[in-house]
Write an enzyme that holds these catalytic residues in place. Sequence first.
Site, mmCIF file in Angstrom:
data_model
loop_
_atom_site.group_PDB
_atom_site.id
_atom_site.type_symbol
_atom_site.label_atom_id
_atom_site.label_comp_id
_atom_site.label_asym_id
_atom_site.label_seq_id
_atom_site.Cartn_x
_atom_site.Cartn_y
_atom_site.Cartn_z
ATOM 1 N N ARG A 29 -0.335 4.427 -0.383
ATOM 2 C CA ARG A 29 -1.145 5.635 -0.173
ATOM 3 C C ARG A 29 -0.626 6.498 0.976
ATOM 4 O O ARG A 29 -0.044 5.999 1.925
ATOM 5 C CB ARG A 29 -2.604 5.254 0.092
ATOM 6 C CG ARG A 29 -3.289 4.665 -1.122
ATOM 7 C CD ARG A 29 -4.670 4.185 -0.803
ATOM 8 N NE ARG A 29 -4.615 3.000 0.063
ATOM 9 C CZ ARG A 29 -5.674 2.306 0.439
ATOM 10 N NH1 ARG A 29 -6.890 2.684 0.062
ATOM 11 N NH2 ARG A 29 -5.541 1.232 1.203
ATOM 12 N N ASP A 86 0.856 -1.194 0.000
ATOM 13 C CA ASP A 86 0.000 0.000 0.000
ATOM 14 C C ASP A 86 0.885 1.234 0.000
ATOM 15 O O ASP A 86 1.644 1.461 0.938
ATOM 16 C CB ASP A 86 -0.912 -0.010 1.232
ATOM 17 C CG ASP A 86 -2.049 0.986 1.147
ATOM 18 O OD1 ASP A 86 -1.950 1.966 0.368
ATOM 19 O OD2 ASP A 86 -3.041 0.800 1.872
#
Length: 196
Positions: free
Chosen positions: A128, A126
């Site tokens: 983000r 991930d």
Amino acid sequence: MQLKRVVEAKLPTPWGDFLMVGFEELATGHDHVALVYGDISGHTPVLARVHSECLTGDALFSLRCDCGFQLEAALTQIAEEGRGILLYHRQEGRNIGLLNKIRAYALQDQGYDTVEANHQLGFAADERDFTLCADMFKLLGVNEVRLLTNNPKKVEILTEAGINIVERVPLIVGRNPNNEHYLDTKAEKMGHLLNK
């Protein structure tokens, strides 16, 4: 502050009229959007969803993920609540971009799971940056939220960035034969809180 608030306009939807607020990242010029429903001022925590961009799920009705289902369910719950915020976090494919997301899909078609596919492409599971979302909440004048999410990491990062998450509201929708392995992988390898 990593963002500035740039523009706003009314956005009529099937769930009612939202105020669409546009933000721009100061360093990159990338844009993000908040959909605000009802009066979010006051001292009562606001129901909110941080929804990361997913073109395939949100606009193309992909069954590979639960994103489109979550988007619709979040907007429905916010409208039913009478007030709330949906932050549309423009970091496609857990922030690897659309073309790399399609590359990850191709690897998944060969048997890799979603985390392994990202690693094969040289990315973390991930990528983000949820601190941008904390800034969006602050620019909207909101510091306390009831967060619609299954992702405990999102709660942790927003809390560390100064947003008081008074409640994590589960958002478990859209499981189907096409995304079962994907959702199981998110639970097992990324800590998402999902019930079968």
